[in-house]
Structures are given as structure tokens and as C-alpha cells.
Design a protein around this motif. Structure first.
Motif, short mmCIF file in Angstrom:
data_model
loop_
_atom_site.label_atom_id
_atom_site.label_comp_id
_atom_site.label_asym_id
_atom_site.label_seq_id
_atom_site.Cartn_x
_atom_site.Cartn_y
_atom_site.Cartn_z
N VAL A 25 0.88 -1.17 0.00
CA VAL A 25 0.00 0.00 0.00
C VAL A 25 0.92 1.22 0.00
CG1 VAL A 25 -1.78 1.27 1.23
CG2 VAL A 25 -1.80 -1.22 1.27
N GLN A 29 -1.43 6.56 -0.29
CA GLN A 29 -2.78 6.02 -0.07
C GLN A 29 -3.36 6.50 1.26
OE1 GLN A 29 -4.88 4.61 -1.86
NE2 GLN A 29 -4.00 3.16 -3.32
N TYR A 32 -6.43 2.67 6.34
CA TYR A 32 -7.38 1.57 6.27
C TYR A 32 -8.67 1.99 6.96
CZ TYR A 32 -9.40 -3.08 6.96
OH TYR A 32 -10.23 -4.17 6.97
N HIS A 79 2.09 -2.50 -6.26
CA HIS A 79 1.62 -1.32 -5.53
C HIS A 79 0.15 -1.07 -5.85
CE1 HIS A 79 5.60 0.56 -4.17
NE2 HIS A 79 5.87 -0.66 -4.61
N GLN A 84 -7.14 -1.52 -1.90
CA GLN A 84 -6.43 -1.82 -0.66
C GLN A 84 -7.38 -2.21 0.46
OE1 GLN A 84 -5.32 0.60 2.36
NE2 GLN A 84 -5.71 2.61 1.44
N THR A 88 -6.76 -5.79 2.10
CA THR A 88 -6.38 -5.83 3.51
C THR A 88 -7.38 -6.65 4.31
OG1 THR A 88 -5.38 -3.64 3.31
CG2 THR A 88 -5.84 -4.43 5.53
N SER A 139 1.87 -2.16 4.41
CA SER A 139 1.35 -0.81 4.21
C SER A 139 2.43 0.22 4.51
CB SER A 139 0.14 -0.56 5.12
OG SER A 139 -0.30 0.78 4.99
N HIS A 147 -0.31 1.05 10.79
CA HIS A 147 -0.03 -0.06 9.88
C HIS A 147 0.92 -1.09 10.49
CE1 HIS A 147 3.62 2.12 8.82
NE2 HIS A 147 2.92 3.10 8.32
#
Length: 570
Positions: A25, A29, A32, A79, A84, A88, A139, A147
Motif C-alpha cells: 500500500v 494512499q 485503512y 503497488h 487496498q 487488507t 502498508s 499499519h
């Protein structure tokens, strides 16, 4: 000469997607963001797919599609530009599966464990052993300061107490652990097939954007993502419903329909209104089967409601029930108290019963508000008995029974065993369990808050419901007590502190000020509270709050709630 840009698309099952790729990630970005709602939707959709006939002849032709994922390669890593959240979440689900199967490994599931491990971690080319320190997802998002928690979960699982959870990674992983345990308990012979279903019959569309120049790859991937995001991603359920309704309207009807839909989008959650309507329709049809998704319900079973546009009348009715100031102004003070209690529960299924009851009263010309208090109190009593007695999985069936019986007979019948639970004794090899036993062990943060709130409203019928948005649990005897305060060993102290008789609701600012002070020092803070129970504690004649006081209050709370359950769990 410009670098040649390449794009390859491939339908991949989860096993291939996660085992054959190592993901990153990137720094740019977002964090989460998926919460329990998104995880619950994913879980329920997969379970519905599995229970709907997985393993049949058409499974390969009709796999469960999880969406598209866009990424670009840098060296041996992919990537992620889009996807994501799903990737995840799938890693957390598979890690929870692997941890459960490792605990129950009987030597007959090594292939399944190996497949899961290959999705989660790098596999040593010589020994074939997985290396948990090298997960297939890392991440680097600079906006996500949690992360490292993800890496710890993927490597070691999760051992700390739920109260210490501080990130979506922990909360979502724990959610999947719980759901897998419950699913396994109810599907012992097919649990391993369910794991295989996730690995081999759930698919993604991988979109890999390549080329020689790294910067151009990123730019190209972003262009692809933006194109998919605006034109090519699968529509959400309500977008599809809107298109069906619109397509069957006359030119004269379409403008009014679009205006109505736009107003709905601005004022409320249309998906939620459709779900309420779905349960009302289930109630009217006497449907007590397992809830299915909105799309198969409305597109397959009740497409006629979209074609003739009558669903919009039901949506308007649910909007009135859920959002109208006129409706809310007529709800009694007592009903609002029980709404407050129900809102603290883990299960929100009571809302579907309430919505069905409102629709029923509208249809039959009955006064919804006249019987509302009793409906809410009965619902609250049944839900709490089943939750305390550790039968939360059966609550949905109580709701299905209740709203279908309402339309069939005019009366709400939960068909519950609540009275039997209250007086039953469960004997095991080690001890006997009664409802009182389960009550005293009901120490989850959310359930305790529910029970404390219910006790408060039963004891103080005039208690205001708008004291504060999120009241906190205050420990009367402090959580961090000093040895010179009272002589207790650690085990006895923990039981003392966490007993329900030691907890009240309090506004956050006052809770902070009260902190871990002596009881006598807390009284002035309690006196400033708008919670009547705190005000009464401020007048407590003793300067100390000790073990005997907690025991007495615990007994008082249990007896008050038991009387309530006995009367209303009918």
C-alpha cells in the motif's frame, strides 16, 4: 521514444490473487478505513453465497465477484492503486482462518493450511515453510499510523484484550475470529469447505498496469483507476434499482422520480430504507427464511415492485417512519428511554421489527404510538435474555417470528424460549449454569452499558434521555485503586471493580474529573450530573464505597432486571 504502457486483466480466485502476488500500500494512499459494517457485509455476502449452493455444478460459472483491483509493479511488489480496503480485509479474514485451523489441526488439513499460508506469507523455496515475518501485504501509507498493527496481526495474531483495540485492523480481525468460531460451531462438518469456498470460488478482477518507466506506470494506473471509478465499477444495489424504476417510467413520470430520488439521497441512506422495506415485505409475505441481499430480493423475487414503481411508496413510508419530525415528536418519553437501551445493543435487528410494526399500523389504521412502549419493552427483554444467555445468533429468528406473526394474527409472537432460559439450569461436568451465572459473567463493555442503562431507566422513569450523546461507564470504586484505600488481593479487586454493581452512567467531562479518586471526593462531581442515579450516589450517607455496597447494588440491579424480564419477555 516514450515508454510503452501495458495493461493486463485477469480473473483470479483469492488463492491465486494473494499467493502469487506481494502487495504494497503506497505512501500516498489513505488509511485503512473499512469498519465493522463493511466487514459484516462482506462476511454475510460470502456466507450467503456458500449456503446458497456452493459446490454445485454451476459454482465455477457463477463465482462470487469481489470487485476489481488496480495495481502496478515495482520490482517484485505490486503497488495497489485501488482495492487496498478489500485486499487488507481479505488478508485479515484469511489470517483468522489460519489461526483457527492451526488451533484445531488434526493432521488432515495440511493442504488447506498450506494454501492459506501461501496467501499470507512468503514460503521458503527449500523447506516449504512459511515466514510470518514476510507477509504478502505491507502498508507504507503515511496517513496510517497503525499499519504496524497490521504487520503484528499478520505475524502473530491478536492476543490483547478487546478493550485495548485502537485500530480497524484489530477490530475487524477480532470480528472475523468471532464469526468463524460461530460459523464453525453451527457448521462443524462443512467449515473446511467454507474455507475452500473463500479461497477458490471468490474472485477478483486484477488490473495490472505495467511498462518500463515507474513514474508512467503510476500515472497510467491512476488513469485506469479513475476511469473504472467513474464508468466501469459495478453499480451499488440502489443504483441498479434506480435504473430499473426509471426505465419503466413514462417520460412524464421520470422527472418527478429523479427529483424524489435526489431528495432521498440528500436526506437519508437509501440502502437502509430499501433494507427496511425488504423486511416489511418479508413480514407481509410471512417469510421467515434467512435474509438475503437486496439485489436478489428486489431484482429476482420482487422485481415487479421496481417495474411498477410501487416500491417508492414503501420507501416514502419508511422515510417518514425513520426521519419525520412529526413521527418523532409523538414518541413518548418512556419509548425514547427504551430506544436508547436498544441502540446500545450489538444487534440492530430490532429496527426491522419496529419498522414492520409501523408499516402494519399504517396499513391497518391503528395507532402506532399507543402500543409502541410495550413493543419496545418486549423486544428489549427478549434480546437481552438471549444475549446474556449467549444465544445472540438466534435473535434474528426472534425478529422474523415477531413480524410475520404480526401480519398473520395481528399480534407479535417472538416464539422465544425466554421464560425457560430465565428459570433453566445448565449442568456441565464442572458446574451448573443459571441465568444468574450468565448475568454475572456478562462483562462485555457494550452489554454492561446496556444493562446499566436499562436499570437506570427502570429505577428512574423520569430520567431525561438527552443528557449527553455518549455517556460513559463510571467505576464507583476506582479501576486503579490504591492498596492503602482497601486491602484486597488482585483477583478479588478485579471482580469488585468490574461488577455491574460498581458501574453507573456519567457524562464524559465529569467521568474524567471523578477519575480514580476516593468515593467521598467523587460525590461533588456526581452531584453535578444530570443522571439521577449519580445524583443519588452523591447523597450516599457513607464516605466509602466498599465491597458490601457493590454486592448490595449488584443484587438490587439483578432483581430489578429479572422482574422486568419476567414481565415483558412474553
Amino acid at each position: 521514444m516514450a515508454s510503452k504502457l501495458e495493461m493486463s486483466t485477469l480473473q483470479m480466485d483469492i488463492l491465486d490473487y494473494l499467493s502469487k502476488n506481494k502487495f504494497v500500500v503506497p505512501e500516498y494512499q489513505r488509511n485503512y478505513a473499512w469498519g465493522l459494517g463493511e466487514c459484516a457485509q462482506l462476511w454475510e455476502d460470502i456466507v450467503a453465497f456458500f449456503e446458497g449452493g456452493w459446490g454445485g455444478e454451476s459454482t465455477d460459472q457463477n463465482p462470487y465477484f469481489l470487485g476489481s483491483v488496480v495495481f502496478y509493479p515495482i520490482k517484485d511488489k505490486k503497488h495497489i492503486v485501488d482495492g487496498q480496503q478489500r485486499t487488507t480485509t481479505l488478508m485479515l479474514l484469511l489470517k483468522a482462518m489460519h489461526a483457527k485451523l492451526m488451533r484445531e489441526n488434526n493432521g488432515k488439513m495440511q493442504r488447506l493450511l498450506d494454501n492459506l499460508a501461501s496467501c499470507l506469507w512468503e514460503i521458503d523455496g527449500v523447506t516449504g515453510e512459511p515466514d510470518p515475518t514476510k507477509p504478502h501485504l505491507i502498508s507504507h501509507a503515511i496517513s496510517d499510523d497503525k499499519h504496524q498493527v497490521l504487520q503484528n496481526i499478520l505475524e502473530n495474531g491478536l492476543e490483547q484484550d478487546e478493550a485495548e483495540d485502537s485500530s480497524n485492523y484489530e477490530k475487524n480481525y477480532r470480528y472475523f475470529v468471532t464469526q468463524l468460531d460461530e460459523f464453525s460451531a453451527n457448521h462443524a462438518t462443512t467449515f473446511h469447505e467454507f474455507c475452500l469456498c473463500v479461497l477458490k470460488s471468490c474472485i477478483v478482477l486484477s488490473v495490472e498496469c505495467g511498462g518500463q518507466d515507474e513514474e508512467n506506470r503510476l500515472e497510467y494506473a491512476l488513469r485506469v483507476f479513475n476511469t473504472l471509478n467513474t464508468r466501469g465499477l459495478p453499480l451499488v444495489d440502489t443504483d441498479i434499482f434506480k435504473s430499473v424504476i426509471f426505465s419503466y417510467r413514462t417520460p412524464q413520470e421520470r422527472e418527478a422520480f429523479v427529483t424524489q430520488w435526489q431528495e432521498l439521497e440528500q436526506e437519508c441512506d437509501i440502502d437502509w430504507l430499501f433494507r427496511l422495506c425488504m423486511h416489511v415485505l418479508r413480514a407481509q409475505k410471512g417469510d421467515k427464511s434467512r435474509e438475503i441481499g437486496l439485489r436478489p430480493f428486489f431484482l429476482n423475487k420482487h422485481r415487479d415492485l421496481l417495474k411498477d414503481g410501487s416500491i417508492m411508496q414503501e420507501i416514502a413510508k419508511m422515510q417518514e417512519y425513520w426521519h419525520s419530525d412529526e413521527v418523532s415528536s409523538k414518541v413518548s418519553h418512556r419509548a425514547y428511554q427504551f430506544y436508547n437501551v436498544l441502540y446500545t445493543l450489538d444487534s440492530g435487528y430490532w429496527e426491522f421489527l419496529d419498522g414492520a410494526y409501523y408499516a402494519y399500523c399504517q396499513q391497518k389504521g391503528k395507532d402506532y404510538f399507543k402500543g409502541l412502549e410495550e413493543v419496545l419493552m418486549r423486544t428489549c427483554a427478549h434480546f437481552l435474555i438471549y444475549t446474556i444467555a449467549r444465544h445472540p445468533g438466534q435473535i434474528k429468528n426472534l425478529v422474523y417470528n415477531a413480524y410475520t406473526s404480526l401480519y398473520k394474527t395481528g399480534n407479535i409472537d417472538f416464539k422465544a424460549e425466554s421464560q425457560e432460559i430465565l428459570k433453566s439450569v445448565v449442568t456441565t461436568q464442572r458446574r451448573e449454569y443459571t441465568f444468574r451465572t450468565f448475568f454475572e459473567a456478562a462483562q462485555t463493555k457494550r452489554l454492561t452499558k446496556t444493562l446499566v442503562a436499562l436499570n437506570m431507566y427502570l429505577k428512574y422513569p423520569k430520567q431525561d434521555t438527552g443528557v449527553c450523546e455518549k455517556p460513559e461507564i463510571e467505576h464507583i470504586f476506582p479501576k486503579k485503586w490504591q492498596t492503602n484505600y482497601v486491602k484486597l488481593d488482585k483477583k478479588e479487586a478485579n471482580a469488585l471493580v468490574e461488577s455491574i454493581g460498581n458501574k453507573i452512567l456519567l457524562e464524559k467531562p465529569l467521568n474524567i474529573k471523578a477519575s480514580n479518586g476516593y468515593f467521598d471526593a467523587k460525590k461533588p462531581k456526581y452531584a453535578k450530573s444530570k443522571f439521577l442515579e449519580a445524583q443519588d450516589l452523591a447523597k450516599f450517607p457513607k464516605s466509602d464505597w466498599l465491597l458490601e455496597d457493590i454486592k448490595a447494588r449488584t443484587e438490587e440491579i439483578y432483581q430489578r432486571l429479572y422482574v422486568f424480564f419476567k414481565e415483558y419477555a412474553v
